[in-house]
Design a protein around this motif. Structure first.
Motif, PDB file in Angstrom:
ATOM      1  N   ALA A 229       0.825  -1.204   0.000  1.00 23.41           N
ATOM      2  CA  ALA A 229       0.000   0.000   0.000  1.00 23.41           C
ATOM      3  C   ALA A 229       0.859   1.254   0.000  1.00 23.41           C
ATOM      4  CB  ALA A 229      -0.932  -0.007   1.213  1.00 23.41           C
ATOM      5  N   LYS A 230       1.971   1.204   0.734  1.00 19.16           N
ATOM      6  CA  LYS A 230       2.867   2.358   0.770  1.00 19.16           C
ATOM      7  C   LYS A 230       3.504   2.588  -0.597  1.00 19.16           C
ATOM      8  CE  LYS A 230       5.276   2.853   4.439  1.00 19.16           C
ATOM      9  NZ  LYS A 230       6.332   2.683   5.509  1.00 19.16           N
ATOM     10  N   VAL A 231       3.892   1.479  -1.279  1.00 16.82           N
ATOM     11  CA  VAL A 231       4.473   1.600  -2.616  1.00 16.82           C
ATOM     12  C   VAL A 231       3.470   2.197  -3.598  1.00 16.82           C
ATOM     13  CG1 VAL A 231       5.363   0.284  -4.578  1.00 16.82           C
ATOM     14  CG2 VAL A 231       6.160  -0.239  -2.266  1.00 16.82           C
ATOM     15  N   ALA A 232       2.197   1.742  -3.511  1.00 16.40           N
ATOM     16  CA  ALA A 232       1.162   2.273  -4.404  1.00 16.40           C
ATOM     17  C   ALA A 232       0.946   3.761  -4.153  1.00 16.40           C
ATOM     18  CB  ALA A 232      -0.142   1.502  -4.203  1.00 16.40           C
ATOM     19  N   GLN A 233       0.941   4.166  -2.875  1.00 12.46           N
ATOM     20  CA  GLN A 233       0.760   5.572  -2.551  1.00 12.46           C
ATOM     21  C   GLN A 233       1.909   6.411  -3.075  1.00 12.46           C
ATOM     22  OE1 GLN A 233       0.370   6.305   1.608  1.00 12.46           O
ATOM     23  NE2 GLN A 233       0.229   8.526   1.389  1.00 12.46           N
ATOM     24  N   LEU A 234       3.145   5.890  -2.917  1.00 12.01           N
ATOM     25  CA  LEU A 234       4.307   6.627  -3.409  1.00 12.01           C
ATOM     26  C   LEU A 234       4.307   6.724  -4.927  1.00 12.01           C
ATOM     27  CD1 LEU A 234       7.085   5.210  -1.050  1.00 12.01           C
ATOM     28  CD2 LEU A 234       6.032   7.467  -0.982  1.00 12.01           C
ATOM     29  N   GLN A 235       3.864   5.661  -5.605  1.00  8.36           N
ATOM     30  CA  GLN A 235       3.792   5.704  -7.061  1.00  8.36           C
ATOM     31  C   GLN A 235       2.764   6.731  -7.522  1.00  8.36           C
ATOM     32  OE1 GLN A 235       3.022   1.657  -8.196  1.00  8.36           O
ATOM     33  NE2 GLN A 235       5.214   1.095  -8.223  1.00  8.36           N
ATOM     34  N   ALA A 236       1.621   6.808  -6.803  1.00  8.67           N
ATOM     35  CA  ALA A 236       0.606   7.790  -7.162  1.00  8.67           C
ATOM     36  C   ALA A 236       1.127   9.210  -6.952  1.00  8.67           C
ATOM     37  CB  ALA A 236      -0.655   7.559  -6.332  1.00  8.67           C
ATOM     38  N   GLU A 237       1.832   9.431  -5.850  1.00 17.84           N
ATOM     39  CA  GLU A 237       2.401  10.760  -5.599  1.00 17.84           C
ATOM     40  C   GLU A 237       3.456  11.096  -6.639  1.00 17.84           C
ATOM     41  OE1 GLU A 237       3.863  10.709  -1.651  1.00 17.84           O
ATOM     42  OE2 GLU A 237       1.874  10.641  -0.702  1.00 17.84           O
ATOM     43  N   LEU A 238       4.259  10.093  -7.048  1.00 16.07           N
ATOM     44  CA  LEU A 238       5.271  10.333  -8.074  1.00 16.07           C
ATOM     45  C   LEU A 238       4.632  10.679  -9.407  1.00 16.07           C
ATOM     46  CD1 LEU A 238       8.229  10.301  -8.959  1.00 16.07           C
ATOM     47  CD2 LEU A 238       8.014   7.835  -9.340  1.00 16.07           C
ATOM     48  N   GLU A 239       3.560   9.996  -9.756  1.00 16.00           N
ATOM     49  CA  GLU A 239       2.864  10.271 -11.018  1.00 16.00           C
ATOM     50  C   GLU A 239       2.274  11.673 -11.009  1.00 16.00           C
ATOM     51  OE1 GLU A 239       1.816   9.545 -14.872  1.00 16.00           O
ATOM     52  OE2 GLU A 239       3.029   8.307 -13.524  1.00 16.00           O
ATOM     53  N   ALA A 240       1.682  12.072  -9.882  1.00 16.07           N
ATOM     54  CA  ALA A 240       1.109  13.419  -9.794  1.00 16.07           C
ATOM     55  C   ALA A 240       2.206  14.472  -9.897  1.00 16.07           C
ATOM     56  CB  ALA A 240       0.355  13.562  -8.469  1.00 16.07           C
ATOM     57  N   ALA A 241       3.377  14.203  -9.283  1.00 16.96           N
ATOM     58  CA  ALA A 241       4.473  15.157  -9.355  1.00 16.96           C
ATOM     59  C   ALA A 241       4.993  15.285 -10.783  1.00 16.96           C
ATOM     60  CB  ALA A 241       5.586  14.722  -8.400  1.00 16.96           C
TER      61      ALA A 241
END
Length: 250
Positions: A229-241
């Protein structure tokens, strides 16, 4: 026999327990990379009184046994309190009492004599009546001698049971997949908060027992889900950035 004044002088010359100044001295020598030498008192558990060792680290004093000491000739590091060690080397023929005081070993007292006085008292006057003459000069067999006593069997020595030290191993895990292990040997904490990998924990659980393996597997699965879940959240934040960076670039 020593007089009261001699005993009082011995108590005044005895080294005290570790003071704040001595603890500060130990901390300074450790900071200089010179582990100081100490000697164990009678209050030390699991180590012979008067044996030496080196202080390798100091923990938080609130832990109680915060001095980490490696006894001479051993590779293990054990935890001790300030009343269990002293900076004063005991003299030969003496032992270190609790609190660091020195005491002389008592000399063995001479064994009491078990001999009895075998003096025979003779009568002051001889009997007036002469002894009768023997009827025959031939030797007469003495049938009144008692039979020899049967010796009692010796008692078997009592067997003392060896005292076995209790060892407690505590494994602690979190949902983040972090594992630590603590080991308490008798009353001493030998290992405190040692980090271990999740793979080592899983392998050990398989060896111990199926129930242990089931519990550990559940914790590992929960930690795995949390990390995913943490990896998915970080990937989503990276995509938004990245998207915002592209917009700023235009």
């Amino acid at each position: 026999m020593s007089s009261p004044s001699t005993k009082s002088a011995s108590r005044r010359s005895a080294p005290p327990v570790l003071t704040e100044a001595e603890l500060a001295r130990i901390a300074d020598e450790l900071a200089d990379g010179k582990p100081p030498m100490v000697w164990f008192t009678a209050a030390a558990v699991g180590v012979a009184e008067g044996k030496s060792g080196k202080v390798v680290a100091l923990d938080d004093p609130s832990a109680g046994d915060f001095l980490q000491v490696r006894p001479t000739g051993s590779k293990d590091v054990l935890s001790f309190g300030p009343s269990e060690v002293t900076l004063t080397k005991p003299a030969r023929g003496t032992t270190v009492a609790p609190g660091g005081s020195a005491r002389t070993r008592p000399e063995s007292a001479p064994a009491p004599s078990n001999r009895k006085d075998n003096t025979v008292t003779q009568p002051s006057t001889l009997p007036s009546t002469p002894a009768p003459a023997p009827a025959s000069l031939a030797p007469v067999a003495d049938d009144t001698k008692p039979a020899p006593a049967t010796p009692r069997p010796a008692k078997a020595p009592a067997v003392r049971k060896a005292k076995v030290a209790e060892v407690t191993v505590t494994l602690t895990g979190t949902t983040d997949g972090e594992w630590t292990v603590d080991v308490v040997n008798g009353k001493k904490r030998s290992v405190k908060g040692l980090a271990v990998s999740s793979a080592a924990v899983a392998q050990t659980a398989k060896i111990l027992h199926p129930e242990v393996e089931e519990v550990v597997a559940g914790i590992l699965e929960a930690a795995r889900g949390a990390q995913q879940a943490k990896v998915a959240q970080l990937q989503a934040e990276l995509e938004a950035a990245r998207k915002l960076l592209e917009e700023l670039g235009d």
